[in-house]
Design a protein around this motif. Structure first.
Motif, short mmCIF file in Angstrom:
data_model
loop_
_atom_site.label_atom_id
_atom_site.label_comp_id
_atom_site.label_asym_id
_atom_site.label_seq_id
_atom_site.Cartn_x
_atom_site.Cartn_y
_atom_site.Cartn_z
N SER A 201 45.95 -40.63 -74.21
CA SER A 201 46.97 -39.77 -74.79
C SER A 201 48.03 -40.56 -75.55
O SER A 201 48.75 -40.01 -76.39
N LEU B 259 34.97 -29.72 -82.63
CA LEU B 259 36.14 -30.33 -81.99
C LEU B 259 36.95 -29.31 -81.21
O LEU B 259 37.42 -29.59 -80.09
N SER C 133 35.04 -28.46 -78.01
CA SER C 133 35.06 -29.55 -77.03
C SER C 133 36.41 -29.70 -76.38
O SER C 133 36.51 -30.14 -75.23
N SER C 134 37.48 -29.31 -77.07
CA SER C 134 38.82 -29.49 -76.53
C SER C 134 39.31 -28.28 -75.74
O SER C 134 39.97 -28.43 -74.71
N ASP D 296 38.25 -36.66 -70.41
CA ASP D 296 39.30 -37.09 -71.30
C ASP D 296 39.12 -36.43 -72.67
O ASP D 296 38.00 -36.26 -73.16
N LYS D 297 40.23 -36.06 -73.28
CA LYS D 297 40.18 -35.37 -74.56
C LYS D 297 39.53 -36.23 -75.65
O LYS D 297 38.72 -35.75 -76.45
N ARG E 39 35.78 -36.31 -75.13
CA ARG E 39 35.15 -35.08 -75.61
C ARG E 39 35.00 -35.11 -77.12
O ARG E 39 33.97 -34.69 -77.67
N ALA E 40 36.02 -35.59 -77.81
CA ALA E 40 35.93 -35.68 -79.28
C ALA E 40 34.86 -36.68 -79.71
O ALA E 40 34.11 -36.43 -80.67
N VAL F 27 40.48 -34.56 -86.16
CA VAL F 27 40.83 -34.58 -84.73
C VAL F 27 42.28 -34.19 -84.50
O VAL F 27 42.68 -33.96 -83.36
N ILE G 105 42.99 -30.99 -82.44
CA ILE G 105 42.92 -30.96 -80.97
C ILE G 105 43.98 -31.86 -80.35
O ILE G 105 43.90 -32.22 -79.18
N LEU H 76 44.90 -35.07 -81.24
CA LEU H 76 44.74 -36.52 -81.32
C LEU H 76 45.32 -36.99 -82.65
O LEU H 76 44.87 -36.56 -83.71
#
Length: 445
Positions: A231, A288, A291-292, A306-307, A310-311, A383, A386, A388
């Motif tokens: 993060s 994306l 997945s998030s 973890d985000k 997943r990405a 990304v 989501i 990021l």
């Protein structure tokens, strides 16, 4: 026969050859290039003049904005604002604010990665370019050792350095056991269908699981590094992690899917087709988002991923589907005689693909492969949806800082982002052209 004497000047036979004469001035040098390339006909001449006019309109103002009138040093927005806006520049001034870029360079590269731990990112960058450059140079020695370093040592070291290591890997042993059973079942099924010896596959599977056991031990070891959650990652760091993971994963998975789509086994072919068409029919931004937001809803209670992970999985699967079609196009472009010649030599399917078909097919589709890599590198900007903050996301987030708020801040940031993306994409393009020229030996004598 006439005995009339020969008249000088009417006919003669040359006894000495003339020395070599230079080509006409209109057929060589810059004049010849201009005539052949830019002014060979009336339509070409009109297009050349139109392009020159467009360049004349675009380039001088851009040079003035980016360099001539730009501000290179300053402590805050006052250096990049006019006097009417509360700054130090004269009214009517309009130039790039490179002082703002210099102040935010650290955030653009590392995101919110702790300052005291940024040496770990620098070490990863040195390892990456130090291993990549010799790998890309054809004449560089120790190719096999370099491949082992980039394929095994570098990913593990990167994971430990960037995150801090010391993972709780106890829960991975059950999935590992399930994966072992599945791999062994696939090996036996394939060996039965192809009437071959399953022992080489079993030995490879055994080595794979030994390597996984060693990996789990390393990941569970405490190296004394401060943990840094994903993060807090951002900037060019996130862009490179997502792009490199997608590039490295998409090529082997894409090759496997391309071979599966052309397989004689109906189940394998059907599964490959369904996978490819599903991922090609869905936009990356939807992948994306799913997945998030949606994926955690289908996971058991207390289980989370973890985000960023997943990405990475979504990007890798998405790009693999497109890579599969690129590779399949190269395989289908080969004439049937290549397959017949390989079978005439007594090669089995694996040997035929590894030694005859895939080397030629991959050489044919180098432009398509690199084009997919470039598109993937630029698609990493998605990304941001989501949460990021990649390189472009960090640039956009910096616009909310009132300390550097000015009319030229956003334009300068976007020019800087365009320059960085151009450097990476142009480098990949030029290297692919170099490899095309090096491997283009079909018509050489």
């Amino acid at each position: 026969m006439s005995d009339r004497p020969h008249t000088a000047g009417i006919a003669y036979v040359r006894h000495d050859m003339l020395s070599e004469q230079p080509a006409p001035s209109t057929s060589r040098g810059i004049v010849a290039w201009l005539r052949e390339s830019l002014f060979s006909s009336i339509p070409y001449t009109l297009l050349t003049l139109l392009c020159l006019y467009i360049l004349y309109v675009i380039i001088p103002p851009m040079v003035e904005f980016l360099f001539t009138d730009a501000v290179w040093t300053g402590a805050d927005r006052a250096a990049c604002a006019t006097q009417a806006q509360g700054g130090m520049q004269p009214d009517g001034w309009f130039g790039a604010c490179w002082a703002y870029v210099g102040a935010y360079t650290n955030q653009f590269v590392y995101g919110r990665y702790p300052d005291a731990e940024q040496w770990r990112v620098n070490v990863v960058a040195v390892m990456f370019f130090g291993g990549l450059v010799p790998l890309l140079i054809p004449a560089a020695p120790f190719k096999r050792e370099n491949i082992v370093f980039m394929a095994i040592v570098f990913p593990v070291a990167t994971l430990i350095l960037l995150t801090g290591g010391h993972f709780a890997v106890g829960g991975l042993y059950v999935p590992l056991l399930i994966a072992a059973v599945l791999v062994l079942a696939v090996v036996f099924a394939f060996a039965k269908l192809s009437e071959s010896d399953p022992m080489p596959g079993l030995r490879s599977a055994g080595l794979l699981f030994v390597a996984l056991a060693v990996l789990l031990f390393i990941l569970g070891f405490d190296f004394g590094l401060r943990p840094v959650g994903t993060s807090r990652w951002g900037g060019l760091l996130v862009t490179m992690v997502i792009a490199l993971t997608g590039i490295v994963a998409s090529l082997p998975i894409g090759i496997a899917l391309a071979l599966g789509r052309r397989s004689a086994m109906p189940i394998v072919r059907f599964a490959s087709i369904v996978f490819i068409e599903f991922w090609r029919g869905v936009p990356l931004i939807t992948v994306l988002f799913m997945s998030s937001v949606m994926l955690p809803l289908f996971l058991p209670e207390g289980v989370s991923f973890d985000k960023l992970l997943r990405a990475l999985i979504g990007v890798a699967l998405f790009s693999s589907a497109y890579m599969a079609e690129v590779v399949r196009g190269g395989i289908q472009a080969l004439p049937k005689g290549q397959y017949e010649g390989a079978m005439a030599l007594g090669l089995n399917w694996t040997q035929m693909m590894r030694k005859i078909i895939l080397p030629q097919a991959l050489k044919l589709v180098i432009p398509g492969i690199v084009n997919s890599f470039i598109a993937l590198f630029k698609d990493t900007t998605l990304v941001l949806i989501i949460g990021l903050f990649d390189f472009l996301g960090q640039i956009q987030s910096s616009y909310s800082d009132p300390a550097w708020s000015s009319p030229v801040q956003s334009l300068t940031g976007y020019f800087f982002a365009a320059f960085i993306y151009f450097i990476f994409c142009f480098s990949m393009s030029r290297y692919s052209q170099f490899m095309e020229r090096k491997l283009d030996t079909g018509h050489k004598r």
